[in-house]
Write an enzyme that holds these catalytic residues in place. Structure first.
Site, mmCIF file in Angstrom:
data_model
loop_
_atom_site.group_PDB
_atom_site.id
_atom_site.type_symbol
_atom_site.label_atom_id
_atom_site.label_comp_id
_atom_site.label_asym_id
_atom_site.label_seq_id
_atom_site.Cartn_x
_atom_site.Cartn_y
_atom_site.Cartn_z
ATOM 1 N N ASP A 6 -7.723 37.171 35.478
ATOM 2 C CA ASP A 6 -8.389 36.079 34.750
ATOM 3 C C ASP A 6 -8.325 36.420 33.263
ATOM 4 O OD1 ASP A 6 -9.988 33.686 34.386
ATOM 5 O OD2 ASP A 6 -11.709 34.974 34.028
ATOM 6 N N SER A 7 -8.720 35.455 32.439
ATOM 7 C CA SER A 7 -8.774 35.715 30.999
ATOM 8 C C SER A 7 -9.930 36.652 30.660
ATOM 9 C CB SER A 7 -8.951 34.391 30.257
ATOM 10 O OG SER A 7 -10.103 33.718 30.745
ATOM 11 N N CYS A 68 -8.036 32.002 37.762
ATOM 12 C CA CYS A 68 -8.257 31.265 36.520
ATOM 13 C C CYS A 68 -7.594 29.903 36.677
ATOM 14 C CB CYS A 68 -7.618 32.034 35.369
ATOM 15 S SG CYS A 68 -7.675 31.163 33.795
ATOM 16 N N GLU A 146 -18.863 34.345 29.104
ATOM 17 C CA GLU A 146 -18.178 35.639 28.882
ATOM 18 C C GLU A 146 -19.019 36.558 27.992
ATOM 19 O OE1 GLU A 146 -15.060 36.363 30.173
ATOM 20 O OE2 GLU A 146 -14.766 38.269 29.145
ATOM 21 N N CYS A 172 -13.456 25.750 36.493
ATOM 22 C CA CYS A 172 -13.226 26.939 35.664
ATOM 23 C C CYS A 172 -14.014 28.061 36.321
ATOM 24 C CB CYS A 172 -13.734 26.714 34.244
ATOM 25 S SG CYS A 172 -13.799 28.218 33.234
ATOM 26 N N HIS A 174 -15.241 30.765 35.262
ATOM 27 C CA HIS A 174 -16.432 31.233 34.536
ATOM 28 C C HIS A 174 -17.678 30.422 34.934
ATOM 29 C CE1 HIS A 174 -13.697 33.494 31.983
ATOM 30 N NE2 HIS A 174 -14.752 34.103 31.465
#
Ligand code: DGL
Length: 242
Positions: A6-7, A68, A146, A172, A174
């Site tokens: 993932d980012s 992601c 994040e 998403c 997140h």
């Protein structure tokens, strides 16, 4: 070893789900935090960054889960063609939402890249053509998760356009980490859904098919990132069920 990409920390919901269904597998979780957030980058850039990291992960892992949506919608076929190991992706659960909605109104929350992508439009066309899907881009929401800067007022603002929808799709990863807060704010009449468990089951199926299941009595969980390690590990402690 399973690689999860993932980012940032968004894929930890999928990490937790995979750990449940595959308790004997070692997992390498990689957050490409030097490039976070993906959601405000150009799609081509996201594709290039993701493929570079996926190829590196493929040297150590026998399957990679791109946890992601922003990377997956840009797009899975490209990574599959260019990587040497099987790839599992995560895309907004439009099909499930279409099956569950009673009033035909679906809200799809995602990053700008995801809500504007042709892949997402294709999913809507294919599975929810007779429903109304409100695509809601939430710039800054993944970053607030994040970096742990989210306030309730901030979150309420993002959820305002949800209005008449009876299903909210978390497009998403997140957002899945704050699913409980989102559910509380939209109320009990609205169902909030994501694909963390479905992705874990798909990973299990693919490992079974390729005959790559492990049986480590003590699997190893490793967390790496390309950016600030201390901040990343703090968030891992908070969200990963270890
Ligand atoms: N976690 C990513 C997703 O599922 C996006 C976060 C970002 O913008 O980098 O879309």
């Amino acid at each position: 070893m399973i690689g999860i990409y993932d980012s940032g920390i968004g894929g930890l919901g999928i990490f937790n789900a995979i750990k449940q269904v595959l308790p004997y597998e070692s997992i390498l979780y990689y957050g490409d935090t030097a490039y976070f957030p993906f959601g405000s980058r150009q799609p081509n850039e996201v594709r290039r960054i993701t493929l570079t990291s996926v190829k590196k992960l493929a040297e150590q892992c026998n399957i990679i889960v791109i946890a992601c949506n922003t990377a997956s919608v840009n797009d899975l076929d490209y990574y599959r063609e260019n990587a040497s190991v099987p790839i599992v992706g995560v895309v907004p659960v439009v099909k499930t939402a279409a099956a569950l909605t009673k009033n035909g109104q679906i809200a799809l929350l995602g990053t700008q890249v995801t809500t504007e992508s042709a892949y997402t439009d294709k999913l809507i066309q294919e599975f929810a053509a007779n429903k109304t899907v409100h695509k809601i881009s939430c710039p800054g929401l993944a970053s607030a998760v994040e970096y742990d800067t989210l306030t309730e007022a901030h979150l309420r603002g993002y959820l305002e356009p949800v209005q008449d929808a009876d299903i909210v799709v978390l497009g998403c990863t997140h957002y899945t980490l704050i699913k409980g807060e989102i559910q509380r704010l939209v109320g009990p009449d609205v169902k909030v859904i994501d694909s963390n468990e479905a992705v874990a089951r798909q990973t299990l199926r693919m490992l079974q098919q390729s005959g790559n299941m492990s049986s480590h009595a003590q699997p190893m969980y490793t967390f790496e990132c390309s950016g600030d390690r201390a901040a990343f590990l703090e968030q891992i402690k908070r969200y990963a069920h270890l």
